[in-house]
Scaffold this motif. Structure first.
Motif, PDB file in Angstrom:
ATOM      1  N   VAL A  54       1.177  -0.369   1.646  1.00  0.00           N
ATOM      2  CA  VAL A  54       0.910  -1.372   2.689  1.00  0.00           C
ATOM      3  C   VAL A  54      -0.129  -0.843   3.666  1.00  0.00           C
ATOM      4  O   VAL A  54      -1.114  -1.524   3.988  1.00  0.00           O
ATOM      5  N   GLU A  55       0.044   0.384   4.143  1.00  0.00           N
ATOM      6  CA  GLU A  55      -0.888   0.969   5.109  1.00  0.00           C
ATOM      7  C   GLU A  55      -2.290   1.109   4.517  1.00  0.00           C
ATOM      8  O   GLU A  55      -3.283   0.772   5.163  1.00  0.00           O
ATOM      9  N   GLN A  56      -2.372   1.593   3.271  1.00  0.00           N
ATOM     10  CA  GLN A  56      -3.677   1.770   2.637  1.00  0.00           C
ATOM     11  C   GLN A  56      -4.370   0.437   2.389  1.00  0.00           C
ATOM     12  O   GLN A  56      -5.582   0.314   2.566  1.00  0.00           O
ATOM     13  N   THR A  57      -3.605  -0.567   2.015  1.00  0.00           N
ATOM     14  CA  THR A  57      -4.184  -1.892   1.790  1.00  0.00           C
ATOM     15  C   THR A  57      -4.660  -2.500   3.100  1.00  0.00           C
ATOM     16  O   THR A  57      -5.764  -3.040   3.186  1.00  0.00           O
ATOM     17  N   GLN A  58      -3.841  -2.397   4.141  1.00  0.00           N
ATOM     18  CA  GLN A  58      -4.233  -2.934   5.445  1.00  0.00           C
ATOM     19  C   GLN A  58      -5.481  -2.249   5.976  1.00  0.00           C
ATOM     20  O   GLN A  58      -6.339  -2.900   6.572  1.00  0.00           O
ATOM     21  N   ALA A  59      -5.611  -0.957   5.747  1.00  0.00           N
ATOM     22  CA  ALA A  59      -6.822  -0.247   6.184  1.00  0.00           C
ATOM     23  C   ALA A  59      -8.054  -0.774   5.466  1.00  0.00           C
ATOM     24  O   ALA A  59      -9.135  -0.851   6.054  1.00  0.00           O
ATOM     25  N   GLN A  60      -7.899  -1.170   4.216  1.00  0.00           N
ATOM     26  CA  GLN A  60      -9.026  -1.701   3.450  1.00  0.00           C
ATOM     27  C   GLN A  60      -9.376  -3.129   3.854  1.00  0.00           C
ATOM     28  O   GLN A  60     -10.522  -3.537   3.720  1.00  0.00           O
ATOM     29  N   THR A  61      -8.410  -3.894   4.347  1.00  0.00           N
ATOM     30  CA  THR A  61      -8.714  -5.280   4.718  1.00  0.00           C
ATOM     31  C   THR A  61      -9.658  -5.336   5.909  1.00  0.00           C
ATOM     32  O   THR A  61     -10.344  -6.335   6.094  1.00  0.00           O
ATOM     33  N   LEU A  63     -12.225  -3.464   6.104  1.00  0.00           N
ATOM     34  CA  LEU A  63     -13.538  -3.276   5.480  1.00  0.00           C
ATOM     35  C   LEU A  63     -13.898  -4.412   4.530  1.00  0.00           C
ATOM     36  O   LEU A  63     -15.044  -4.799   4.408  1.00  0.00           O
ATOM     37  N   PHE A  64     -12.870  -4.912   3.827  1.00  0.00           N
ATOM     38  CA  PHE A  64     -13.059  -5.967   2.832  1.00  0.00           C
ATOM     39  C   PHE A  64     -12.062  -7.081   3.101  1.00  0.00           C
ATOM     40  O   PHE A  64     -10.923  -7.025   2.637  1.00  0.00           O
ATOM     41  N   PRO A  65     -12.443  -8.113   3.841  1.00  0.00           N
ATOM     42  CA  PRO A  65     -11.490  -9.155   4.229  1.00  0.00           C
ATOM     43  C   PRO A  65     -10.882  -9.936   3.067  1.00  0.00           C
ATOM     44  O   PRO A  65      -9.871 -10.598   3.225  1.00  0.00           O
ATOM     45  N   GLU A  66     -11.463  -9.847   1.876  1.00  0.00           N
ATOM     46  CA  GLU A  66     -10.937 -10.596   0.735  1.00  0.00           C
ATOM     47  C   GLU A  66      -9.782  -9.888   0.035  1.00  0.00           C
ATOM     48  O   GLU A  66      -9.333 -10.298  -1.020  1.00  0.00           O
ATOM     49  N   VAL A  67      -9.279  -8.814   0.624  1.00  0.00           N
ATOM     50  CA  VAL A  67      -8.163  -8.066   0.054  1.00  0.00           C
ATOM     51  C   VAL A  67      -6.847  -8.612   0.599  1.00  0.00           C
ATOM     52  O   VAL A  67      -6.703  -8.812   1.793  1.00  0.00           O
ATOM     53  N   GLU A  68      -5.902  -8.881  -0.305  1.00  0.00           N
ATOM     54  CA  GLU A  68      -4.591  -9.332   0.149  1.00  0.00           C
ATOM     55  C   GLU A  68      -3.493  -8.583  -0.593  1.00  0.00           C
ATOM     56  O   GLU A  68      -3.693  -8.094  -1.702  1.00  0.00           O
ATOM     57  N   LEU A  69      -2.354  -8.500   0.018  1.00  0.00           N
ATOM     58  CA  LEU A  69      -1.213  -7.793  -0.538  1.00  0.00           C
ATOM     59  C   LEU A  69      -0.196  -8.801  -1.046  1.00  0.00           C
ATOM     60  O   LEU A  69       0.171  -9.734  -0.338  1.00  0.00           O
ATOM     61  N   LEU A  70       0.234  -8.621  -2.281  1.00  0.00           N
ATOM     62  CA  LEU A  70       1.248  -9.476  -2.878  1.00  0.00           C
ATOM     63  C   LEU A  70       2.463  -8.610  -3.159  1.00  0.00           C
ATOM     64  O   LEU A  70       2.385  -7.634  -3.894  1.00  0.00           O
ATOM     65  N   ASN A  71       3.588  -8.956  -2.580  1.00  0.00           N
ATOM     66  CA  ASN A  71       4.817  -8.206  -2.796  1.00  0.00           C
ATOM     67  C   ASN A  71       5.528  -8.778  -4.017  1.00  0.00           C
ATOM     68  O   ASN A  71       5.847  -9.953  -4.061  1.00  0.00           O
ATOM     69  N   ALA A  72       5.776  -7.932  -4.997  1.00  0.00           N
ATOM     70  CA  ALA A  72       6.383  -8.372  -6.249  1.00  0.00           C
ATOM     71  C   ALA A  72       7.909  -8.342  -6.186  1.00  0.00           C
ATOM     72  O   ALA A  72       8.574  -7.932  -7.113  1.00  0.00           O
ATOM     73  N   ARG A  73       8.473  -8.812  -5.089  1.00  0.00           N
ATOM     74  CA  ARG A  73       9.929  -8.815  -4.943  1.00  0.00           C
ATOM     75  C   ARG A  73      10.617  -9.663  -6.011  1.00  0.00           C
ATOM     76  O   ARG A  73      11.790  -9.483  -6.282  1.00  0.00           O
ATOM     77  N   HIS A  74       9.860 -10.576  -6.621  1.00  0.00           N
ATOM     78  CA  HIS A  74      10.452 -11.400  -7.675  1.00  0.00           C
ATOM     79  C   HIS A  74      10.911 -10.562  -8.863  1.00  0.00           C
ATOM     80  O   HIS A  74      11.688 -11.024  -9.675  1.00  0.00           O
ATOM     81  N   LEU A  75      10.449  -9.307  -8.967  1.00  0.00           N
ATOM     82  CA  LEU A  75      10.884  -8.443 -10.061  1.00  0.00           C
ATOM     83  C   LEU A  75      12.204  -7.749  -9.760  1.00  0.00           C
ATOM     84  O   LEU A  75      12.825  -7.183 -10.650  1.00  0.00           O
ATOM     85  N   ARG A  76      12.632  -7.778  -8.502  1.00  0.00           N
ATOM     86  CA  ARG A  76      13.901  -7.147  -8.148  1.00  0.00           C
ATOM     87  C   ARG A  76      15.015  -7.833  -8.924  1.00  0.00           C
ATOM     88  O   ARG A  76      15.116  -9.038  -8.964  1.00  0.00           O
ATOM     89  N   GLY A  77      15.844  -7.039  -9.546  1.00  0.00           N
ATOM     90  CA  GLY A  77      16.944  -7.596 -10.312  1.00  0.00           C
ATOM     91  C   GLY A  77      16.541  -8.119 -11.678  1.00  0.00           C
ATOM     92  O   GLY A  77      17.338  -8.737 -12.370  1.00  0.00           O
ATOM     93  N   HIS A  78      15.294  -7.896 -12.083  1.00  0.00           N
ATOM     94  CA  HIS A  78      14.801  -8.364 -13.365  1.00  0.00           C
ATOM     95  C   HIS A  78      15.199  -7.344 -14.436  1.00  0.00           C
ATOM     96  O   HIS A  78      14.565  -6.303 -14.588  1.00  0.00           O
ATOM     97  N   THR A  79      16.256  -7.628 -15.158  1.00  0.00           N
ATOM     98  CA  THR A  79      16.854  -6.668 -16.085  1.00  0.00           C
ATOM     99  C   THR A  79      15.869  -6.103 -17.115  1.00  0.00           C
ATOM    100  O   THR A  79      15.849  -4.893 -17.326  1.00  0.00           O
ATOM    101  N   PRO A  80      15.037  -6.920 -17.777  1.00  0.00           N
ATOM    102  CA  PRO A  80      14.097  -6.340 -18.749  1.00  0.00           C
ATOM    103  C   PRO A  80      13.112  -5.356 -18.110  1.00  0.00           C
ATOM    104  O   PRO A  80      12.790  -4.333 -18.697  1.00  0.00           O
ATOM    105  N   VAL A  81      12.644  -5.657 -16.906  1.00  0.00           N
ATOM    106  CA  VAL A  81      11.724  -4.743 -16.219  1.00  0.00           C
ATOM    107  C   VAL A  81      12.444  -3.447 -15.887  1.00  0.00           C
ATOM    108  O   VAL A  81      11.918  -2.355 -16.110  1.00  0.00           O
TER     109      VAL A  81
END
Length: 100
Positions: A54-61, A63-81
């Motif tokens: 999060v910190e590294q991505t925010q530092a880059q935003t 410099l590059f405003p087109e950078v966004e962070l997507l949290n993959a919380r949808h994978l939590r509890g995903h048994t195959p993963v």
């Protein structure tokens, strides 16, 4: 799989600790290669590594405003993963799930 299944122009794998390219390097590479939008997918849910990403991505935003962070919380509890992650971690230390 993201590249093959989502129709992105390309996917750049980055790492938060010990292995290169790091998150800032990966973002810079994407922008340098002409990406109009960079999405950093956070696969860690909590802990030091998640905080670093999060910190590294925010530092880059700044410099590059087109950078966004997507949290993959949808994978939590995903048994195959979870099964794949467990198998890979056992393989990494020289074992296997079958006890070999």
């Amino acid at each position: 799989l993201l590249l093959e299944s989502r129709g992105y122009g390309w996917v750049e794998a980055c790492f938060v600790s010990l292995v290169r390219p790091g998150v800032p390097e990966g973002i810079t590479r994407c922008v340098t290669l002409g990406a109009k939008r960079v999405i950093v997918v956070l696969y860690f849910f909590t802990g030091v590594l998640a905080k670093r990403i999060v910190e590294q991505t925010q530092a880059q935003t700044s410099l590059f405003p087109e950078v966004e962070l997507l949290n993959a919380r949808h994978l939590r509890g995903h048994t195959p993963v979870h099964a794949v992650l467990q198998k890979r971690s056992w393989e990494a230390v020289g074992g296997s799930l079958s006890g070999e």
